[in-house]
Scaffold this active site. Structure first.
Site, PDB file in Angstrom:
ATOM      1  N   ASN A  28       1.099  -1.057   0.035  1.00 20.86           N
ATOM      2  CA  ASN A  28       0.180  -0.022   0.035  1.00 20.86           C
ATOM      3  C   ASN A  28       0.955   1.283   0.065  1.00 20.86           C
ATOM      4  O   ASN A  28       1.524   1.578   1.180  1.00 20.86           O
ATOM      5  CB  ASN A  28      -1.009  -0.063   1.257  1.00 20.86           C
ATOM      6  CG  ASN A  28      -1.630   1.106   1.412  1.00 20.86           C
ATOM      7  OD1 ASN A  28      -1.816   2.115   0.399  1.00 20.86           O
ATOM      8  ND2 ASN A  28      -2.089   1.586   2.296  1.00 20.86           N
ATOM      9  N   LYS A  58       0.119   4.202  -0.425  1.00 18.81           N
ATOM     10  CA  LYS A  58      -0.502   5.599   0.146  1.00 18.81           C
ATOM     11  C   LYS A  58      -0.413   6.522  -0.640  1.00 18.81           C
ATOM     12  O   LYS A  58      -0.059   6.429  -2.087  1.00 18.81           O
ATOM     13  CB  LYS A  58      -0.062   5.668   1.709  1.00 18.81           C
ATOM     14  CG  LYS A  58      -0.306   4.456   2.457  1.00 18.81           C
ATOM     15  CD  LYS A  58       0.022   4.866   4.165  1.00 18.81           C
ATOM     16  CE  LYS A  58      -0.196   3.524   4.880  1.00 18.81           C
ATOM     17  NZ  LYS A  58      -0.078   3.605   6.219  1.00 18.81           N
ATOM     18  N   HIS A  64      -9.439   1.353   4.922  1.00 19.00           N
ATOM     19  CA  HIS A  64      -8.252   1.575   5.821  1.00 19.00           C
ATOM     20  C   HIS A  64      -8.401   2.554   6.823  1.00 19.00           C
ATOM     21  O   HIS A  64      -9.376   3.444   6.926  1.00 19.00           O
ATOM     22  CB  HIS A  64      -7.316   2.228   4.708  1.00 19.00           C
ATOM     23  CG  HIS A  64      -5.852   1.981   5.282  1.00 19.00           C
ATOM     24  ND1 HIS A  64      -5.276   3.114   6.238  1.00 19.00           N
ATOM     25  CD2 HIS A  64      -4.707   1.303   5.124  1.00 19.00           C
ATOM     26  CE1 HIS A  64      -4.021   3.062   6.500  1.00 19.00           C
ATOM     27  NE2 HIS A  64      -3.440   1.786   5.681  1.00 19.00           N
ATOM     28  N   GLU A 120      -6.991   4.889   7.778  1.00 16.53           N
ATOM     29  CA  GLU A 120      -6.718   6.524   7.342  1.00 16.53           C
ATOM     30  C   GLU A 120      -8.274   6.930   6.680  1.00 16.53           C
ATOM     31  O   GLU A 120      -8.578   7.978   6.941  1.00 16.53           O
ATOM     32  CB  GLU A 120      -5.543   6.634   6.688  1.00 16.53           C
ATOM     33  CG  GLU A 120      -4.260   6.437   7.224  1.00 16.53           C
ATOM     34  CD  GLU A 120      -3.147   5.786   6.570  1.00 16.53           C
ATOM     35  OE1 GLU A 120      -2.837   5.817   5.239  1.00 16.53           O
ATOM     36  OE2 GLU A 120      -2.117   5.335   7.085  1.00 16.53           O
ATOM     37  N   GLU A 147      -5.067  -4.208  11.097  1.00 17.44           N
ATOM     38  CA  GLU A 147      -4.055  -3.082  11.166  1.00 17.44           C
ATOM     39  C   GLU A 147      -4.292  -2.319  12.360  1.00 17.44           C
ATOM     40  O   GLU A 147      -5.171  -1.447  12.313  1.00 17.44           O
ATOM     41  CB  GLU A 147      -4.192  -2.316   9.951  1.00 17.44           C
ATOM     42  CG  GLU A 147      -3.851  -2.991   8.616  1.00 17.44           C
ATOM     43  CD  GLU A 147      -3.382  -1.991   7.689  1.00 17.44           C
ATOM     44  OE1 GLU A 147      -2.063  -2.168   6.857  1.00 17.44           O
ATOM     45  OE2 GLU A 147      -3.895  -0.823   7.382  1.00 17.44           O
ATOM     46  N   GLY A 180       2.635   3.085  10.651  1.00 16.84           N
ATOM     47  CA  GLY A 180       3.436   4.173  10.524  1.00 16.84           C
ATOM     48  C   GLY A 180       4.419   4.595  11.575  1.00 16.84           C
ATOM     49  O   GLY A 180       4.927   5.554  11.786  1.00 16.84           O
ATOM     50  N   SER A 182       3.642  -1.543  10.286  1.00 13.90           N
ATOM     51  CA  SER A 182       5.097  -1.524  10.714  1.00 13.90           C
ATOM     52  C   SER A 182       5.781  -2.818  10.215  1.00 13.90           C
ATOM     53  O   SER A 182       6.729  -3.095  10.938  1.00 13.90           O
ATOM     54  CB  SER A 182       5.523  -1.206  12.177  1.00 13.90           C
ATOM     55  OG  SER A 182       5.162   0.485  12.372  1.00 13.90           O
TER      56      SER A 182
HETATM   57  P1  13P Z   1       3.139   0.971   7.510  1.00 15.32           P
HETATM   58  O1  13P Z   1       3.657  -0.552   7.035  1.00 15.32           O
HETATM   59  O2  13P Z   1       3.910   2.095   7.091  1.00 15.32           O
HETATM   60  O3  13P Z   1       3.064   0.983   9.011  1.00 15.32           O
HETATM   61  O4  13P Z   1       1.792   0.974   7.089  1.00 15.32           O
HETATM   62  C1  13P Z   1       0.954   0.054   7.249  1.00 15.32           C
HETATM   63  C2  13P Z   1      -0.585   0.258   6.510  1.00 15.32           C
HETATM   64  O5  13P Z   1      -1.249   1.208   7.021  1.00 15.32           O
HETATM   65  C3  13P Z   1      -0.568  -0.586   5.421  1.00 15.32           C
HETATM   66  O6  13P Z   1      -1.866  -0.302   4.813  1.00 15.32           O
END
Ligand code: 13P
Length: 247
Positions: free
Chosen positions: A8, A10, A91, A93, A160, A166, A205
């Site tokens: 992903n 983003k 997601h 976010e 997640e 992140g 992560s």
């Molecule tokens: P990170 O791997 O950067 O923590 O992000 C995870 C994520 O949100 C994948 O959709």
């Protein structure tokens, strides 16, 4: 179950970095026993297409509607027309920054399925919810509502935990595995026997250094990778350990 590892990206990347990624990925050895998917920002879907060896394409989001006056939205059928076989929906976010409710996530998952894609439905608790020990109830509630319109064969569940995204704070393999076991039980309740075939992947992560121990867990079928998926080498390293030892 074959491992499933999804990148992903983003809202990261540029035309140049996408071309670099394709070039680097295609120089790396082919992977066995793992399915890989890249979900770039929508504007890069067309230039990636099927140019990455062995890699399927996915969208990071799709509209719940099929078409109409929805400025800025991208329909599931448009993603399919660009070669997408997967769409991430719900997601954290999208849930927290854009106010997507479970009902919206359910509608998006249904719309992805109608267009012929697998919906990667994301769930996960906040740090507060975990500290209050509500994480299992929160995630089961999200599953029950977000998968209300779904058929088992059309979905992947991505767990997640919001506090691990992140932040560099991966859930420990034991924390992730125990939540995945809870999710499996919930899926069996919701879908009966076919709930056992729904892949449950972990995100938050995931890095080359911690992927192997996560994939060794009984209930973890793969990963949804953010930051570490922006580099072809590190994504390849993660995917390369997802295939080993899985049944
Ligand atoms: P990170 O791997 O950067 O923590 O992000 C995870 C994520 O949100 C994948 O959709």
């Amino acid at each position: 179950m074959t491992g499933l590892v999804i990148a992903n990206w983003k809202m990261h990347g540029s035309t140049a970095s996408v071309m670099d990624f394709i070039d680097q990925w295609n120089r790396l050895p082919a992977l066995a026993d793992v399915r890989t998917v890249v979900c770039p920002p929508h504007p890069y879907l067309a230039s990636i297409g099927d140019r990455m060896a062995g890699m399927a394409l996915g969208g990071q989001n799709c509209a719940e509607q099929t078409e109409g006056a929805f400025t800025g939205e991208v329909s599931a059928a448009m993603l399919v027309a660009l070669g997408c076989r997967y769409a991430i929906v719900g997601h954290s976010e999208r849930r927290s920054l854009y106010g997507e409710s479970d009902a919206v996530v359910a509608a998006k998952a249904a719309s992805a399925a109608v267009a012929g894609m697998t919906a990667v439905v994301c769930v996960g608790e906040s740090l507060d919810e975990r500290q209050r020990e509500e994480h299992e109830a929160v995630v089961c509630g999200q599953l029950s509502a977000s998968l209300a319109l779904a058929e088992a064969e059309d979905i992947v569940v991505a767990y997640e935990p919001v506090w691990a995204i992140g932040t560099g704070h991966t859930a420990t393999p034991a924390q992730a595995d125990s939540m995945h076991a809870v999710i499996r039980t919930q899926l069996l309740q919701q879908f009966g026997d076919s709930g056992k075939n729904i892949p449950i992947i972990y995100g938050g992560s995931v890095k080359p250094g911690n992927a192997a121990e996560l994939f060794q867990c009984d209930h973890i079928d793969g990963a949804l990778v953010g930051g570490a998926s922006l580099d072809a080498n590190s994504f390849w390293q993660i995917a390369s350990v997802a295939g080993t030892g899985r049944t």
